[in-house]
Design a protein around this motif. Structure first.
Motif, PDB file in Angstrom:
ATOM      1  N   PRO A 284       0.797  -1.234   0.000  1.00 33.47           N
ATOM      2  CA  PRO A 284       0.000   0.000   0.000  1.00 33.47           C
ATOM      3  C   PRO A 284       0.827   1.281   0.000  1.00 33.47           C
ATOM      4  CG  PRO A 284      -0.112  -1.086   2.141  1.00 33.47           C
ATOM      5  CD  PRO A 284       0.596  -2.023   1.216  1.00 33.47           C
ATOM      6  N   LEU A 285       2.081   1.184   0.372  1.00 36.49           N
ATOM      7  CA  LEU A 285       2.956   2.352   0.374  1.00 36.49           C
ATOM      8  C   LEU A 285       3.945   2.317  -0.796  1.00 36.49           C
ATOM      9  CD1 LEU A 285       3.758   2.459   4.202  1.00 36.49           C
ATOM     10  CD2 LEU A 285       1.993   3.725   2.960  1.00 36.49           C
ATOM     11  N   ALA A 286       3.613   1.556  -1.829  1.00 34.85           N
ATOM     12  CA  ALA A 286       4.538   1.351  -2.946  1.00 34.85           C
ATOM     13  C   ALA A 286       5.002   2.657  -3.564  1.00 34.85           C
ATOM     14  CB  ALA A 286       3.890   0.465  -4.011  1.00 34.85           C
ATOM     15  N   ASP A 287       4.098   3.607  -3.791  1.00 38.23           N
ATOM     16  CA  ASP A 287       4.500   4.870  -4.415  1.00 38.23           C
ATOM     17  C   ASP A 287       5.533   5.607  -3.560  1.00 38.23           C
ATOM     18  OD1 ASP A 287       2.841   4.396  -6.562  1.00 38.23           O
ATOM     19  OD2 ASP A 287       1.187   5.623  -5.781  1.00 38.23           O
ATOM     20  N   SER A 288       5.341   5.591  -2.255  1.00 38.29           N
ATOM     21  CA  SER A 288       6.302   6.241  -1.358  1.00 38.29           C
ATOM     22  C   SER A 288       7.649   5.537  -1.402  1.00 38.29           C
ATOM     23  CB  SER A 288       5.776   6.245   0.077  1.00 38.29           C
ATOM     24  OG  SER A 288       4.585   6.971   0.161  1.00 38.29           O
ATOM     25  N   PHE A 289       7.630   4.205  -1.391  1.00 39.55           N
ATOM     26  CA  PHE A 289       8.880   3.453  -1.457  1.00 39.55           C
ATOM     27  C   PHE A 289       9.586   3.682  -2.799  1.00 39.55           C
ATOM     28  CE2 PHE A 289       6.762   0.555   1.755  1.00 39.55           C
ATOM     29  CZ  PHE A 289       7.534   0.999   2.813  1.00 39.55           C
ATOM     30  N   HIS A 290       8.823   3.736  -3.905  1.00 36.85           N
ATOM     31  CA  HIS A 290       9.426   3.995  -5.212  1.00 36.85           C
ATOM     32  C   HIS A 290      10.083   5.371  -5.238  1.00 36.85           C
ATOM     33  CE1 HIS A 290       6.239   1.064  -7.075  1.00 36.85           C
ATOM     34  NE2 HIS A 290       7.200   0.429  -6.420  1.00 36.85           N
ATOM     35  N   SER A 291       9.432   6.362  -4.629  1.00 33.92           N
ATOM     36  CA  SER A 291      10.006   7.708  -4.567  1.00 33.92           C
ATOM     37  C   SER A 291      11.314   7.711  -3.785  1.00 33.92           C
ATOM     38  CB  SER A 291       9.021   8.684  -3.913  1.00 33.92           C
ATOM     39  OG  SER A 291       7.879   8.817  -4.711  1.00 33.92           O
ATOM     40  N   LEU A 292      11.345   6.967  -2.681  1.00 33.77           N
ATOM     41  CA  LEU A 292      12.580   6.881  -1.891  1.00 33.77           C
ATOM     42  C   LEU A 292      13.710   6.253  -2.705  1.00 33.77           C
ATOM     43  CD1 LEU A 292      11.241   5.783   1.598  1.00 33.77           C
ATOM     44  CD2 LEU A 292      12.344   7.959   1.029  1.00 33.77           C
ATOM     45  N   ALA A 293      13.373   5.247  -3.509  1.00 32.21           N
ATOM     46  CA  ALA A 293      14.391   4.567  -4.316  1.00 32.21           C
ATOM     47  C   ALA A 293      15.007   5.504  -5.336  1.00 32.21           C
ATOM     48  CB  ALA A 293      13.783   3.358  -5.019  1.00 32.21           C
ATOM     49  N   ALA A 294      14.235   6.461  -5.823  1.00 28.00           N
ATOM     50  CA  ALA A 294      14.721   7.398  -6.834  1.00 28.00           C
ATOM     51  C   ALA A 294      15.291   8.674  -6.210  1.00 28.00           C
ATOM     52  CB  ALA A 294      13.585   7.750  -7.787  1.00 28.00           C
ATOM     53  N   SER A 295      15.255   8.765  -4.909  1.00 31.03           N
ATOM     54  CA  SER A 295      15.656   9.978  -4.200  1.00 31.03           C
ATOM     55  C   SER A 295      17.168  10.116  -4.099  1.00 31.03           C
ATOM     56  CB  SER A 295      15.050   9.932  -2.792  1.00 31.03           C
ATOM     57  OG  SER A 295      15.658  10.830  -1.933  1.00 31.03           O
ATOM     58  N   ALA A 296      17.602  11.373  -4.012  1.00 30.80           N
ATOM     59  CA  ALA A 296      19.024  11.646  -3.768  1.00 30.80           C
ATOM     60  C   ALA A 296      19.417  11.232  -2.348  1.00 30.80           C
ATOM     61  CB  ALA A 296      19.308  13.131  -3.982  1.00 30.80           C
ATOM     62  N   TRP A 297      18.423  11.012  -1.512  1.00 30.21           N
ATOM     63  CA  TRP A 297      18.656  10.612  -0.122  1.00 30.21           C
ATOM     64  C   TRP A 297      18.956   9.116   0.021  1.00 30.21           C
ATOM     65  CZ3 TRP A 297      18.269  13.703   4.308  1.00 30.21           C
ATOM     66  CH2 TRP A 297      17.890  15.012   4.078  1.00 30.21           C
ATOM     67  N   LEU A 298      18.903   8.372  -1.064  1.00 30.78           N
ATOM     68  CA  LEU A 298      19.047   6.920  -0.968  1.00 30.78           C
ATOM     69  C   LEU A 298      20.324   6.479  -0.247  1.00 30.78           C
ATOM     70  CD1 LEU A 298      17.664   4.232  -1.621  1.00 30.78           C
ATOM     71  CD2 LEU A 298      19.008   4.183  -3.723  1.00 30.78           C
ATOM     72  N   PRO A 299      21.495   7.053  -0.519  1.00 31.21           N
ATOM     73  CA  PRO A 299      22.693   6.612   0.229  1.00 31.21           C
ATOM     74  C   PRO A 299      22.548   6.839   1.742  1.00 31.21           C
ATOM     75  CG  PRO A 299      23.346   7.826  -1.721  1.00 31.21           C
ATOM     76  CD  PRO A 299      21.853   7.985  -1.601  1.00 31.21           C
ATOM     77  N   PHE A 300      21.973   7.975   2.128  1.00 31.69           N
ATOM     78  CA  PHE A 300      21.725   8.239   3.546  1.00 31.69           C
ATOM     79  C   PHE A 300      20.739   7.227   4.105  1.00 31.69           C
ATOM     80  CE2 PHE A 300      18.924  10.105   6.742  1.00 31.69           C
ATOM     81  CZ  PHE A 300      19.832  10.343   7.753  1.00 31.69           C
ATOM     82  N   LEU A 301      19.672   6.962   3.365  1.00 32.28           N
ATOM     83  CA  LEU A 301      18.661   5.995   3.792  1.00 32.28           C
ATOM     84  C   LEU A 301      19.278   4.609   3.967  1.00 32.28           C
ATOM     85  CD1 LEU A 301      15.648   5.434   4.358  1.00 32.28           C
ATOM     86  CD2 LEU A 301      15.421   4.932   1.916  1.00 32.28           C
ATOM     87  N   ASP A 302      20.113   4.202   3.018  1.00 31.14           N
ATOM     88  CA  ASP A 302      20.783   2.894   3.117  1.00 31.14           C
ATOM     89  C   ASP A 302      21.595   2.793   4.409  1.00 31.14           C
ATOM     90  OD1 ASP A 302      19.737   2.113   0.682  1.00 31.14           O
ATOM     91  OD2 ASP A 302      21.587   2.489  -0.437  1.00 31.14           O
ATOM     92  N   THR A 303      22.351   3.838   4.699  1.00 31.49           N
ATOM     93  CA  THR A 303      23.162   3.838   5.920  1.00 31.49           C
ATOM     94  C   THR A 303      22.280   3.856   7.158  1.00 31.49           C
ATOM     95  OG1 THR A 303      24.954   4.976   4.763  1.00 31.49           O
ATOM     96  CG2 THR A 303      24.996   5.055   7.167  1.00 31.49           C
ATOM     97  N   ALA A 304      21.223   4.666   7.128  1.00 32.58           N
ATOM     98  CA  ALA A 304      20.315   4.757   8.280  1.00 32.58           C
ATOM     99  C   ALA A 304      19.640   3.416   8.558  1.00 32.58           C
ATOM    100  CB  ALA A 304      19.261   5.841   8.037  1.00 32.58           C
ATOM    101  N   ILE A 305      19.229   2.723   7.517  1.00 30.36           N
ATOM    102  CA  ILE A 305      18.587   1.413   7.702  1.00 30.36           C
ATOM    103  C   ILE A 305      19.583   0.430   8.310  1.00 30.36           C
ATOM    104  CG2 ILE A 305      17.659  -0.610   6.488  1.00 30.36           C
ATOM    105  CD1 ILE A 305      16.370   1.419   4.513  1.00 30.36           C
ATOM    106  N   ALA A 306      20.787   0.391   7.758  1.00 28.70           N
ATOM    107  CA  ALA A 306      21.797  -0.547   8.253  1.00 28.70           C
ATOM    108  C   ALA A 306      22.159  -0.251   9.708  1.00 28.70           C
ATOM    109  CB  ALA A 306      23.040  -0.497   7.362  1.00 28.70           C
ATOM    110  N   VAL A 307      22.336   1.025  10.038  1.00 29.20           N
ATOM    111  CA  VAL A 307      22.671   1.405  11.410  1.00 29.20           C
ATOM    112  C   VAL A 307      21.505   1.080  12.342  1.00 29.20           C
ATOM    113  CG1 VAL A 307      23.142   3.381  12.929  1.00 29.20           C
ATOM    114  CG2 VAL A 307      24.399   3.120  10.791  1.00 29.20           C
ATOM    115  N   ALA A 308      20.285   1.363  11.897  1.00 30.94           N
ATOM    116  CA  ALA A 308      19.110   1.047  12.722  1.00 30.94           C
ATOM    117  C   ALA A 308      19.016  -0.455  12.978  1.00 30.94           C
ATOM    118  CB  ALA A 308      17.839   1.553  12.054  1.00 30.94           C
ATOM    119  N   LEU A 309      19.264  -1.256  11.961  1.00 30.78           N
ATOM    120  CA  LEU A 309      19.239  -2.711  12.147  1.00 30.78           C
ATOM    121  C   LEU A 309      20.309  -3.150  13.142  1.00 30.78           C
ATOM    122  CD1 LEU A 309      18.743  -3.821   8.427  1.00 30.78           C
ATOM    123  CD2 LEU A 309      17.136  -4.227  10.303  1.00 30.78           C
ATOM    124  N   LEU A 310      21.521  -2.648  12.977  1.00 32.76           N
ATOM    125  CA  LEU A 310      22.627  -3.039  13.855  1.00 32.76           C
ATOM    126  C   LEU A 310      22.369  -2.615  15.296  1.00 32.76           C
ATOM    127  CD1 LEU A 310      25.437  -4.285  14.221  1.00 32.76           C
ATOM    128  CD2 LEU A 310      26.407  -2.075  13.566  1.00 32.76           C
TER     129      LEU A 310
END
Length: 181
Positions: free
Chosen positions: A61-87
Motif C-alpha cells: 500500500p505504500l509502494a509509491d512512497s517506497f518507489h520515490s525513496l528509491a529514486a531519491s538523492a537521499w538513498l545513500p543516507f537511507l541505506d546507511t540509516a537502515i543498516a545502522v538502525a538494524l545493527l
C-alpha cells in the motif's frame, strides 16, 4: 502498588532466548549491510548493499512512497540509516539495553518491510525463499517482537535489569540516611 509479576524461570529463559535470536538477526543484517563482507562465487567482492532494488519493487500500500525513496538523492543516507538502525536494534535486543525502545524500533522496521512486499500471490516467485500467502517471515518476526514488548524482557535479563538494580540500590541508599536521622 506491587511490581508486575514476572513469568517463571523457563518462560523467562525462552523469552530472553527469543529476544537474543531476534537481536542477532537484526544485528547481523545491519552488519552485513554496513560492511558488506560478501564475495561472488568467483572470489570477487560484491558491490555495497543498497535498498534501491527492494524499494523499487515494492508492491504494498505504500509502494509509491517506497518507489520515490528509491529514486531519491537521499538513498545513500537511507541505506546507511537502515543498516545502522538494524545493527543498533539488534545490539539493543541482544544486550537487553533499552530493550523496549529496541523492540519498538524492530516492530516499526518489520512493519515497513512487510508493507513494502505483502505476499498476496501464494506462489513461489523467481528468487523467492519461500511460498507465502499474507503471512511471511517479517510478519511472524513482528509478532514475536510484540511478545517481547508485552513481557518487557529487559526486566528479566540484560543490561536493563542491571541498571534498574543499580538505580534501586542507589535510591535505597539515599533513603537509608534520611530514615536514620
Amino acid at each position: 502498588m506491587s511490581a508486575p509479576r514476572l513469568p517463571g524461570g523457563f518462560q523467562q529463559v525462552t523469552l530472553v532466548l527469543l529476544r537474543t535470536l531476534i537481536g542477532w538477526d537484526f544485528a547481523w543484517e545491519g552488519f552485513v549491510k554496513l560492511f558488506h563482507p560478501a564475495w561472488s562465487r568467483e572470489g570477487w567482492p560484491l558491490a555495497p548493499w543498497s535498498s534501491a532494488g527492494y524499494l523499487q519493487t515494492a508492491t504494498g500500500p505504500l509502494a509509491d512512497s517506497f518507489h520515490s525513496l528509491a529514486a531519491s538523492a537521499w538513498l545513500p543516507f537511507l541505506d546507511t540509516a537502515i543498516a545502522v538502525a538494524l545493527l543498533l536494534t539488534g545490539l539493543s535486543l541482544m544486550l537487553g539495553l533499552f530493550t523496549e525502545i529496541g523492540a519498538a524500533v524492530a516492530l516499526v522496521l518489520l512493519v515497513l518491510f512487510y508493507l513494502a512486499h505483502i505476499p498476496v500471490h501464494g506462489v513461489i516467485g523467481p528468487g523467492a525463499e519461500g511460498n507465502y500467502l499474507y503471512v511471511n517471515k517479517n510478519l511472524v518476526e513482528a509478532g514475536a517482537v510484540l511478545v517481547l514488548l508485552s513481557f518487557r524482557t529487559g526486566r528479566m535479563a540484560g543490561l536493563d535489569l542491571l541498571l534498574a538494580r543499580r538505580r534501586e540500590s542507589a535510591a535505597s541508599q539515599d533513603v537509608a540516611p534520611e530514615a536514620a536521622s
